[in-house]
Structure formats: C-alpha cells, structure tokens
Motif scaffolding. Structure first.
Motif, PDB file in Angstrom:
ATOM      1  N   ILE A 144      40.812  35.826  37.198  1.00 41.92           N
ATOM      2  CA  ILE A 144      41.424  36.560  38.306  1.00 41.92           C
ATOM      3  C   ILE A 144      40.501  36.556  39.516  1.00 41.92           C
ATOM      4  CG2 ILE A 144      40.641  38.973  38.100  1.00 41.92           C
ATOM      5  CD1 ILE A 144      44.313  37.903  38.271  1.00 41.92           C
ATOM      6  N   ALA A 145      39.188  36.495  39.273  1.00 45.69           N
ATOM      7  CA  ALA A 145      38.239  36.415  40.379  1.00 45.69           C
ATOM      8  C   ALA A 145      38.270  35.035  41.036  1.00 45.69           C
ATOM      9  CB  ALA A 145      36.828  36.723  39.889  1.00 45.69           C
ATOM     10  N   PRO A 203      42.681  34.690  42.695  1.00 44.52           N
ATOM     11  CA  PRO A 203      43.433  35.924  42.965  1.00 44.52           C
ATOM     12  C   PRO A 203      44.764  35.677  43.673  1.00 44.52           C
ATOM     13  CG  PRO A 203      41.551  35.717  44.449  1.00 44.52           C
ATOM     14  CD  PRO A 203      41.402  34.650  43.416  1.00 44.52           C
ATOM     15  N   GLU A 204      44.795  34.726  44.588  1.00 45.96           N
ATOM     16  CA  GLU A 204      46.034  34.482  45.329  1.00 45.96           C
ATOM     17  C   GLU A 204      47.076  33.822  44.437  1.00 45.96           C
ATOM     18  OE1 GLU A 204      45.335  32.392  48.930  1.00 45.96           O
ATOM     19  OE2 GLU A 204      44.017  33.944  49.763  1.00 45.96           O
ATOM     20  N   TYR A 217      47.139  38.830  42.217  1.00 48.64           N
ATOM     21  CA  TYR A 217      46.496  40.088  41.833  1.00 48.64           C
ATOM     22  C   TYR A 217      45.080  40.107  42.401  1.00 48.64           C
ATOM     23  CZ  TYR A 217      44.993  44.078  39.001  1.00 48.64           C
ATOM     24  OH  TYR A 217      44.523  45.307  38.590  1.00 48.64           O
ATOM     25  N   GLN A 218      44.739  41.172  43.096  1.00 44.90           N
ATOM     26  CA  GLN A 218      43.399  41.345  43.645  1.00 44.90           C
ATOM     27  C   GLN A 218      42.681  42.440  42.863  1.00 44.90           C
ATOM     28  OE1 GLN A 218      41.724  39.829  46.157  1.00 44.90           O
ATOM     29  NE2 GLN A 218      43.340  38.472  46.919  1.00 44.90           N
ATOM     30  N   HIS A 219      41.556  42.096  42.264  1.00 42.84           N
ATOM     31  CA  HIS A 219      40.756  43.102  41.558  1.00 42.84           C
ATOM     32  C   HIS A 219      39.537  43.466  42.391  1.00 42.84           C
ATOM     33  CE1 HIS A 219      38.291  45.243  38.747  1.00 42.84           C
ATOM     34  NE2 HIS A 219      37.389  44.274  38.705  1.00 42.84           N
ATOM     35  N   ASP A 220      39.374  44.744  42.665  1.00 44.03           N
ATOM     36  CA  ASP A 220      38.201  45.238  43.379  1.00 44.03           C
ATOM     37  C   ASP A 220      37.063  45.422  42.379  1.00 44.03           C
ATOM     38  OD1 ASP A 220      36.257  46.502  44.815  1.00 44.03           O
ATOM     39  OD2 ASP A 220      37.542  48.095  45.604  1.00 44.03           O
ATOM     40  N   ILE A 260      45.523  42.925  34.713  1.00 44.89           N
ATOM     41  CA  ILE A 260      44.823  41.658  34.934  1.00 44.89           C
ATOM     42  C   ILE A 260      45.303  40.613  33.939  1.00 44.89           C
ATOM     43  CG2 ILE A 260      42.560  40.529  34.708  1.00 44.89           C
ATOM     44  CD1 ILE A 260      41.345  43.133  35.880  1.00 44.89           C
TER      45      ILE A 260
END
Length: 474
Positions: A79-80, A83-84, A88-91, A101
């Motif tokens: 996911i890192a 992300p696009e 899904y964007q994980h902070d 995720i």
C-alpha cells in the motif's frame, strides 16, 4: 502424500497439514530448492515469521531464496508502494487499519494491475497457517495466485483464531475452490521422532473423529494419554492439577512442559503459575495489562509511583504483601522500627521519598532478590523493567510509548518460552513440548471446541493429561 516437487510444480493449490506432520520441514525444503527469483513466504503472525526464520537459518537456507513476512506486513508495504493504484492512502503516523489495507491490496492484486511487478519480483508464493487467514487476506492470496504460482498450507481443524469484522473464509466453499488440494501430510513425525508412535497414530485418528463432528471418549485412551475427572471443589481441583504437574516434571526433569488453561480468563492461568513453582506464563503479544500498569505509572513520582509498582508486582510475583510493605515503610520513616530495614524496604523508602523511574527500577529489582518472593510472569516483569529504563534515558518518551516500542520488537523477534509454561491454545498454538497438561477442557461457559481440543491435545510429543468434568469431549 505431497513432497517438494509437487509444491514447486504447482500453479495453485493447498496442502492439508495436520499438527506435527512435517509442514515446516516441507516448506523449508521447498524454499531451499528455489531457483532464480526468491519465493514470497507469508504467514499469519509475527511469531510465525520468527519461527520460520529460525528454522530456515538452522537449515542454512540462503536468505536470497526467500522474502518472509506476515500477510499484514506485506500488505502494508504494497500500500505504501502503490497507494494510488490501490485507492488507499495510509498515514504512517497513525496505527494501520489492517482490514482496510488488506481489502485495498486484495482488490489491487485481484485487478491484475501489479501482476508484472509481482512476477518480476518473486517466483512463487507460499502461505503458511492458512486456516488462520481472514477473508481480506484470502483476497490478497487469491489475487497473487493470478500472477504467479501460489500454494497455501493449513489445517481447518486448527482454525482457532477470529478476526471480528474480518472473519475466516469457509475452507470448503472459499479456500478449496480457489486452491485445489495437492495432497495431505500423513506421517506424525513429532511423535515418531519422540518414540511415541502410538500417541501419534491415536492423534491422527482423533483428528478424523473430531473432523467428522463426533466426540472422543477419554476413558478409552492409549497409555500415554490420561483423563483426570474434575470435581466441584475448586481448591481440590487446583491441588490435583499442580500435583500432577510436579509428578510429571519430577519424572522428566529435562523435558519441556506446556500447561493449557482457560483461553479467556488469564487470571486463572496466572493463578496456576503463582502456585506451581517453576512454571512461567506465556504472555499475549499485546501485553495489555502491562500497558495498563504503565499508564498508572506514567509521570508519577514518590508514593504514587511506589503504589503503582506494588500493584504491578502483585500481578507478576508471589508474596508481595503490599499493605505490609507500605506500613513497614511508614514505620521506618518514623524511626519506630525495631529491626533494620531490608534491601527491598530501603529501595521502597527511596522511591516513596520523591523517587522516579530510576528508583522504581531499583525497587522492582530488589524485590526479585528476596528469597521469599518469586516472579512467575517473567516476560511481563522484564518488559516493564526495560520500559522504565528506556523512559529514564529518554525523558521525552512516555512509559506507555516505551512499552509499545519494546512490544513491537518482541513481535518480530519471537517469544522466549519457559521450559514449563502455562498459556491458552491461542498462545501456545504452533509450539510443541514433551508433555502437555490440559487444565479444564470443558469449563462451563468456555468449553473447548473441537478445534481448540485438537490443538491442545497435539502439543505434547510424549504424554497428554486432560482434566475435565466429563470423559466425552467436546
């Protein structure tokens, strides 16, 4: 039967792996024969990763042959990277929402959008402990199988984990259609190697009986298995269980022993360890109650910190007698003591008089040195000591934050299991010992299911002792 060539040549499939039948050996041998790109090896828990890594190192399998991770950890990496594409964007500053995720990465894998990257990076996927993988994790594995050959290993009779809002996939209707059966492991190596072929054969038969939805009668057992009826007197039950543990330990002083207690009531397991000398507690990886004590200690000084330390010790050590200790401290401070203060009392006084974390560490360590006391939750005690020491050297860090950091380290390095250990099926699954003692197989309100019972019975390679109210289980 299934062997290494079957795994290496399969496009997709599953291997049924009953407990103790050589699954880890098969996985290690398969990885050792990897040629070219590394094999992606995924499993359910960080403890499983640590165990596999240790086995691969022991067998001198080149690290270049594999990439080892949990499914959740691998999903976090993907996911890192994408992300696009995953939507899904994980902070990274926030705790991961693993279900979200994994669903996002599962959708990405299923779309085929990263198939070229997957195929360019890995030669094959092997997934261990598949019976414990959730639906979102099954989505990931199913998507990976569209890109490269994928084989999963598991045993539905050992499916004892649950994920709340992310349930386990149904083995028959979801796993098998996606990953057809390649074969089954059928030799009970754990028991054969221990010189207990009769026990191994009996356990394979038990698995068949339980899997069919039938019960087992503990009155008709091989010589290495014994049933002990529980009565209504709880103290008498506990005394009988502890006496049996002592007897088996005395007869086999150099052999490992697992004691399986209630999976919900941790205090019942702690109570057994506090009464049975030499038995240590296997802690859950989240150290939940230790974190709670860290919250109580955080930022405290003096008497407040001493009281919090005593409260913690009562949960991990015998013979603390906190009220007596506090009373004795006050007596000494008022110069009314008739006997000289002991080392623990001096350390307690130093802490009570405005002391901080350094004094707390000295107090906790001094209590251990007292011969009349015994720590029975060593992992919990040691992580608290380390957290306090970390907070001393890093003043800006909170004590709960120090615990959290140490906890994550332990997740990845694996747990140290005492030679005589008490835990639950959830905590002891995947472990093995020479002997196993099941404390309460049909506890009212939390009786073992067929899966929990099978996991418990298969932990001991040489002997199994079962305490229950009735002889027919589950």
């Amino acid at each position: 039967m299934v062997d290494v060539p079957d795994i290496l040549q399969a496009q997709r499939g599953h291997v049924i792996a009953p407990a103790g039948c050589g699954k880890t050996e098969l996985i290690a041998k398969t990885i050792a024969q990897a040629d070219g790109k590394p094999i992606l090896v995924l499993t359910h828990t960080t403890a499983g990763v640590a165990a596999l890594r240790q086995r691969l190192k022991r067998d001198d399998v080149p690290a270049s042959n594999y990439r080892l991770n949990t499914i959740a950890g691998w999903a976090l990496t993907i996911i890192a990277m994408f992300p696009e594409r995953a939507g899904y964007q994980h902070d990274p500053q926030n705790a991961p929402n693993y279900t979200a995720i994994q669903n996002a990465v599962g959708g990405l894998c299923a779309s085929g959008d990263i198939n070229p990257e997957i195929a360019a990076t890995y030669s094959q996927v092997l997934v261990d402990e598949y019976q414990d993988c959730s639906e979102s994790q099954h989505l990931i594995t199913s998507g990976l199988a569209n890109a490269i050959p994928t084989v999963v290993f598991g045993d539905p009779m050992q499916a004892i984990f649950g994920f709340g809002g992310d349930p386990l996939p149904d083995w028959t209707t979801q796993v098998v259609p996606t990953f057809p059966e390649l074969g089954r492991l059928v030799t009970p190596w754990r028991w054969n190697n221990a010189g207990a072929k009769d026990l191994g054969a009996w356990l394979l038969n038990v698995r068949r009986v339980l899997e069919a939805g039938n019960q087992i009668d503990l009155r008709t057992l091989p010589a290495r298995v014994a049933w002990h009826p529980l009565g209504t007197d709880q103290n008498a039950n506990a005394a009988a269980q502890i006496a049996l543990q002592y007897k088996v330990s005395k007869e086999n002083p150099q052999e490992k022993f697992l004691i399986i207690g209630d999976s919900i009531q941790a205090d019942s397991r702690h109570n057994f360890a506090s009464r049975a000398k030499g038995v240590g507690v296997v802690e859950p990886v989240d150290f939940r109650d230790v974190v709670g004590f860290a919250d109580q200690m955080d930022g405290k000084l003096g008497q407040e910190l001493l009281d919090a330390c005593i409260g913690f010790l009562i949960k991990v050590m015998t013979n603390v007698y906190g009220d007596k200790l506090n009373a004795r401290v006050q007596t000494i401070l008022r110069n009314r003591n008739r006997t000289p203060p002991t080392n623990p009392e001096m350390a307690a006084i130093s802490l009570a008089q405005g002391g901080g974390y350094s004094e707390a560490v000295r107090f906790l360590k001094s209590m251990v040195q007292d011969r009349d006391r015994r720590v029975y939750r060593h992992s919990a005690f040691n992580i608290m000591i380390e957290a306090l020491q970390t907070a001393v050297t890093t003043p800006d860090a909170s004590l709960p934050a120090a615990i959290a950091g140490l906890r994550e380290q332990r997740r990845h390095t694996g747990r140290i299991i005492p030679p005589k250990a008490v835990g639950s099926t959830l905590l002891l699954k995947g472990l093995e010992a020479d002997h196993v003692l099941i404390l309460d197989a049909d506890r009212p309100g939390n009786a073992m299911s067929k899966e929990h019972l099978y996991v418990a019975l298969t932990r001991g390679a040489k002997s199994v002792n079962v305490f229950s109210r009735k002889p027919v289980l589950p």
